[in-house]
Write an enzyme that holds these catalytic residues in place. Sequence first.
Site, PDB file in Angstrom:
ATOM      1  N   HIS A  37       0.832  -1.211   0.000  1.00 19.90           N
ATOM      2  CA  HIS A  37       0.000   0.000   0.000  1.00 19.90           C
ATOM      3  C   HIS A  37       0.862   1.256   0.000  1.00 19.90           C
ATOM      4  CE1 HIS A  37       0.413  -0.782   4.465  1.00 19.90           C
ATOM      5  NE2 HIS A  37       0.666   0.513   4.480  1.00 19.90           N
ATOM      6  N   GLU A  70      -8.070   3.725  10.169  1.00 21.85           N
ATOM      7  CA  GLU A  70      -7.402   3.422   8.905  1.00 21.85           C
ATOM      8  C   GLU A  70      -8.376   2.789   7.918  1.00 21.85           C
ATOM      9  OE1 GLU A  70      -3.891   0.823   9.392  1.00 21.85           O
ATOM     10  OE2 GLU A  70      -4.889  -0.643   8.124  1.00 21.85           O
ATOM     11  N   GLN A 106      -3.905   3.404   1.504  1.00 17.53           N
ATOM     12  CA  GLN A 106      -4.267   3.371   2.914  1.00 17.53           C
ATOM     13  C   GLN A 106      -4.442   4.812   3.389  1.00 17.53           C
ATOM     14  OE1 GLN A 106      -1.200   2.644   6.050  1.00 17.53           O
ATOM     15  NE2 GLN A 106      -2.367   0.785   6.451  1.00 17.53           N
ATOM     16  N   HIS A 138       3.695   7.055   4.011  1.00 17.20           N
ATOM     17  CA  HIS A 138       4.686   5.981   3.870  1.00 17.20           C
ATOM     18  C   HIS A 138       4.313   5.053   2.731  1.00 17.20           C
ATOM     19  CE1 HIS A 138       1.797   3.837   6.617  1.00 17.20           C
ATOM     20  NE2 HIS A 138       2.177   2.764   5.933  1.00 17.20           N
ATOM     21  N   GLU A 154       7.406   0.632   5.260  1.00 19.02           N
ATOM     22  CA  GLU A 154       6.856  -0.421   6.113  1.00 19.02           C
ATOM     23  C   GLU A 154       7.035  -1.757   5.396  1.00 19.02           C
ATOM     24  OE1 GLU A 154       2.655   0.123   6.788  1.00 19.02           O
ATOM     25  OE2 GLU A 154       2.464  -1.656   8.045  1.00 19.02           O
TER      26      GLU A 154
END
Lengths: 136, 136
Positions: A8, A44, A55, A79, A129
């Site tokens: 994502h 989220e 996301q 991110h 991530e």
Amino acid sequence: MLPYNIHHTAIAVSDLDRTLEYYATNFKIRPISIETIDDQGVREAMIALGGSHIQLLEPLHPDTPVGRFLAKHGEGLHHIAFAVTDIDTAVAHLREQGVSLIDEVPRRGGGGHRIAFVHPRDHNGTLIELVEVHDG
Amino acid sequence: MLPYNIHHTAIAVSDLDRTLEYYATNFKIRPISIETIDDQGVREAMIALGGSHIQLLEPLHPDTPVGRFLAKHGEGLHHIAFAVTDIDTAVAHLREQGVSLIDEVPRRGGGGHRIAFVHPRDHNGTLIELVEVHDG
């Protein structure tokens, strides 16, 4: 252990419901899940798009990582997450390479997946991530 | 006209070669293309990952959009690009919805694809690119 997909791309937003309305109206795309993750301090939403996801992250309080991000930068890209098959091996490999990790030990993230964040300082200011996706 | 994939997530970097080395060493991922796009003032690398891409953007000069981004924000996530089948219809739809566009008329981007940028002000501070992918 190598990344095999962009799981994502995450965007920090101040108003999740308004943002979802924007996506639904303008792009006809809707979330497949919305969840509150207390220990990350976020609500989220995940929007599936092709083989990847957008996301959307709304902080639960100002004094959370995403809340502080909003205060400093305003809304925007937060991110990028890479899917890996074996997060323990991936984390061990990065540690060996001398890459700074935010999470030395993987933890549970949204969707129950195991995740670990890599520090942006070694990575062009980009927070990365790692996600070990599990089904079901 | 609806987006059907995240075509790429773009990262602004000050040193493309060093960044490619970082990705190759730490994640074993390598670019499928590197090209200089004079009218955007960038040298750009595309790394394929799953069904999407990471795009790395290095400015050719400080006085370019990516150069100004680096001066203001430093390295980091720059924009997200949605693949659409028909960019003219997508742009017309967004204009009808009152969404601000940077490119009212699509133009040629990297890989020879037709692209248009949507203004971040209507979109949670996130710069969005539409890409009509053509093969070959």
